[in-house]
Design a protein around this motif. Structure first.
Motif, short mmCIF file in Angstrom:
data_model
loop_
_atom_site.label_atom_id
_atom_site.label_comp_id
_atom_site.label_asym_id
_atom_site.label_seq_id
_atom_site.Cartn_x
_atom_site.Cartn_y
_atom_site.Cartn_z
N ALA A 1 15.72 -28.00 -15.25
CA ALA A 1 15.74 -26.62 -14.81
C ALA A 1 16.76 -25.78 -15.55
O ALA A 1 16.59 -24.56 -15.71
N ASN A 2 17.84 -26.40 -16.03
CA ASN A 2 18.90 -25.64 -16.69
C ASN A 2 19.31 -26.23 -18.03
O ASN A 2 20.42 -26.01 -18.51
N HIS B 1 22.94 -27.79 -22.32
CA HIS B 1 23.01 -26.98 -21.10
C HIS B 1 22.70 -25.52 -21.45
O HIS B 1 23.50 -24.83 -22.07
N THR B 2 21.50 -25.07 -21.03
CA THR B 2 21.08 -23.71 -21.37
C THR B 2 21.37 -22.70 -20.27
O THR B 2 21.23 -21.50 -20.48
N SER B 3 21.74 -23.20 -19.06
CA SER B 3 22.02 -22.35 -17.88
C SER B 3 20.77 -21.70 -17.29
O SER B 3 20.86 -20.94 -16.35
N HIS B 4 19.61 -21.97 -17.86
CA HIS B 4 18.34 -21.41 -17.37
C HIS B 4 17.23 -22.34 -17.86
O HIS B 4 17.47 -23.28 -18.63
N GLU B 5 16.03 -22.07 -17.45
CA GLU B 5 14.92 -22.91 -17.89
C GLU B 5 14.76 -22.78 -19.40
O GLU B 5 14.56 -21.69 -19.92
N PRO B 6 14.85 -23.90 -20.11
CA PRO B 6 14.83 -23.82 -21.58
C PRO B 6 13.43 -23.53 -22.12
O PRO B 6 12.42 -23.86 -21.50
N THR C 1 27.06 -26.69 -24.82
CA THR C 1 26.95 -25.48 -24.01
C THR C 1 26.86 -24.25 -24.90
O THR C 1 27.13 -24.32 -26.11
#
Length: 619
Positions: free
Chosen positions: A78-79, A101-106, A139
């Protein structure tokens, strides 16, 4: 300027737009441009994934900016996403996988060949104050898709691949493994799994060593446990003093929600377990990338034998925060076990009985909780029981806030009687004295009464409760206990090795207080019939149990074969937390002891502890 999509991606989007079926799984098996993919991932680049992971727990590049780190996407969350270098080196200590770690849906898919630039970061789940290990991540990433390729084959954990260490988590660190010790990916379990962090791995013929938990996790062994040490007779694996069982691994549904089935201990699966290796909250986890189905082995719930008319059956049972507001099904399940699986013992020491309003703040009285359980026993065809307990001071017994858990006794009115005497209260300590009566010399100032409730060792914890009973006119003393929990102790796979267990100090102090009270009884009557029962939150090989056995009590779980010596399962380790101990007069007169495996191994249960019962031949 908007980048131009490669022609294959244009075709893919058109295919999806027209409704044709093309799953992520099928995409991962197709190489649209193999030559370009190989060149993109296996050519010379400034930094490779293995350079970031290194041969240690913390990356030497932590905090550094890296560019053009290439690999094939193996799983999407999911992130963020996991990707892996398809051209590994010959060193098994260096992981070839990494989480981005994209912090959002990649915006990537399994099978994409990507080049990633970003910051190397060590993320510690639970925060810096915990003893958890970190996971290495990239990150603030910039991701460029270069094409597609076949996903790298998973590393097999077990026969035909890398066999996990069988007994050692770490044997050379003195403190934090991030700062001390050597990195031994062959013999140390914590380093073995670290060396594959983020990589695709596979377990063949996995067997569950515990039930599916509320987080969707299942502890397992590969190869049906062929490389494991001491197994239980019912499919689990036994925690021992010198063997924390590093071969265990948790299956997790973090990547694919619902991918772990509901299983019981000893169950198997319909296919190999395949996923990416991650870590969170004290455990390495195989995060499944495709769902599994369970294969039930129909594990039965055990039933103990009934006592003879000359025997007194005494049991202990943790009822898992039982309160009067619980559904009737919970009371019915517990009552059914008491009647049908424990054969309705004469005396039952209960732990974790909550007050009438459960976790709500309010009075600590629990009369409705007790009466609902007694009524359910009757409805299940059982005998008439009565109870004795003492309400704690509101908020002083630890456990679930507002619950006011306590220990207490159920007893069959047709088998035993409760000796007369003043009923104790929450703060007054019970005393023993010599009654001078032959055969019934030990007198209690309170019955039931709390043992040294003001002692600091019992702060924010349950106070031991002693009850004097009569069976065939003979006095029997039962001390019910629920020692302080293991909360605050380091995890087995934590960064501090060997793990620190600060809670043990308090439990050992509590045990010594109970042992000292037993000594006072024995000083008056060396033949006194005394049973110490309850959830002691302590292993048979702990200083807590030593304090009790050194006083002359026999710990009955320790008398069983190792394969049957467990009352609780934690993260797949079968272990003893609950105990029945008896005085020398009871031990020498003979007994039959049974841990009744009805709860701990099952995903559906009214409590997570197995009860135990002893049938005593009273001298």
């Amino acid at each position: 300027m908007k980048p131009t999509l490669p022609s294959w991606r244009v075709r893919l989007r058109r295919t999806l737009a027209t409704g044709a079926l093309l799953s992520t799984a099928s995409l991962s098996l197709v190489t649209l441009n193999p030559a370009a993919a190989t060149a993109a991932t296996c050519g010379d680049t400034a930094t490779r994934i293995r350079d970031i992971q290194g041969t240690r727990h913390l990356s030497s590049l932590d905090g550094s900016e890296v560019t053009d780190v290439r690999g094939v996407v193996t799983a999407v969350g999911a992130n963020g996403f996991w990707y892996q270098d398809p051209c590994p080196d010959a060193d098994p200590a260096t992981s070839e996988g990494l989480f981005v770690h994209t912090s959002h849906e990649p915006a990537v898919q399994v099978g994409d060949v990507v080049a990633v630039s970003g910051t190397v970061s060590e993320y510690r789940p639970g925060g810096t104050s915990t003893a958890n290990l970190t996971t290495t991540e990239l990150t603030s990433p910039s991701v460029t898709t270069l094409g597609t390729a076949t996903v790298p084959a998973p590393t097999v954990l077990g026969d035909g691949g890398r066999i996990p260490p069988g007994t050692v988590i770490d044997d050379d660190a003195t403190g934090s493994v991030e700062k001390s010790g050597t990195f031994d990916a062959t013999d140390d379990g914590i380093d073995f799994y670290e060396s594959m962090e983020g990589m695709r791995v596979r377990l063949d013929n996995a067997v569950a060593t515990g039930p599916t938990n509320s987080y969707g996790e299942i502890p397992v062994l590969g190869d049906d446990g062929a490389n494991a040490s001491v197994r239980t007779t019912r499919g689990g694996i036994v925690l021992r003093q010198s063997d924390p069982n590093p071969e265990r691994l948790l299956l997790d549904d973090k990547v694919v929600s619902g991918s772990t089935p509901t299983v019981n201990t000893g169950d198997h699966f319909s296919a190999p377990a395949t996923g990416v290796l991650g870590y969170s909250f004290g455990n390495f986890k195989l995060q499944l990338t495709r769902p599994l189905s369970g294969v039930s082995e129909s594990l039965p719930r055990e039933t103990t034998e009934s006592p003879t008319s000359e025997q007194l059956a005494v049991a202990t049972m943790n009822v898992a925060n039982l309160d009067a507001k619980d559904p009737q099904s919970t009371f019915d399940a517990l009552a059914g076990q008491i009647v049908s699986h424990l054969a309705a013992p004469g005396i039952i020491a209960l732990q974790e009985v909550q007050d009438n309003n459960g976790a709500e703040n309010g009075p600590s009285d629990a009369d409705r909780t007790w009466s609902r359980l007694i009524d359910a026993i009757g409805d299940a065809g059982g005998p008439t029981y009565d109870y004795r307990q003492i309400d704690p001071v509101n908020g002083e017994s630890g456990g679930e806030p507002g619950g006011n858990i306590r220990v207490g006794f159920l007893f069959r009115t047709d088998r035993v009687s409760f000796a007369p005497g003043p009923h104790g209260d929450a703060t007054t300590a019970v005393q023993v004295s010599d009654s001078g009566t032959s055969g019934d010399r030990v007198s209690l100032s309170l019955n039931p009464g709390r043992i040294d409730p003001g002692n600091p060792a019992f702060d924010n914890s349950r106070k031991p409760l002693i009850g004097k009973f009569h069976f065939d006119d003979e006095p029997v003393f039962v001390i019910a206990n629920h020692f302080t929990s293991k909360g605050g102790d380091d995890p087995l796979f934590g960064r501090y090795q060997p793990p620190k267990r600060p809670s043990a100090t308090k439990r050992t102090a509590q045990a010594r207080i109970v042992a000292d009270f037993y000594d006072k009884i024995e000083a008056i009557d060396p033949n006194a019939r005394v049973i110490v029962a309850g959830d002691l939150n302590a292993f048979t090989f702990s200083p807590t149990l030593d304090a009790l056995t050194e006083a002359g009590l026999t710990d009955l779980p320790a008398t069983l074969p190792a394969s049957d010596r467990y009352t609780y399962l934690y993260q797949g380790n079968s272990q003893v937390l609950d105990h029945l101990l008896v005085s020398p007069s009871l031990e020498s007169a003979g007994y039959e002891f049974d841990i009744v495996h009805t709860n701990a191994e099952f995903a559906t249960r009214p409590t997570d502890h197995d009860p135990q019962v002893v049938r005593l031949n009273l001298p």
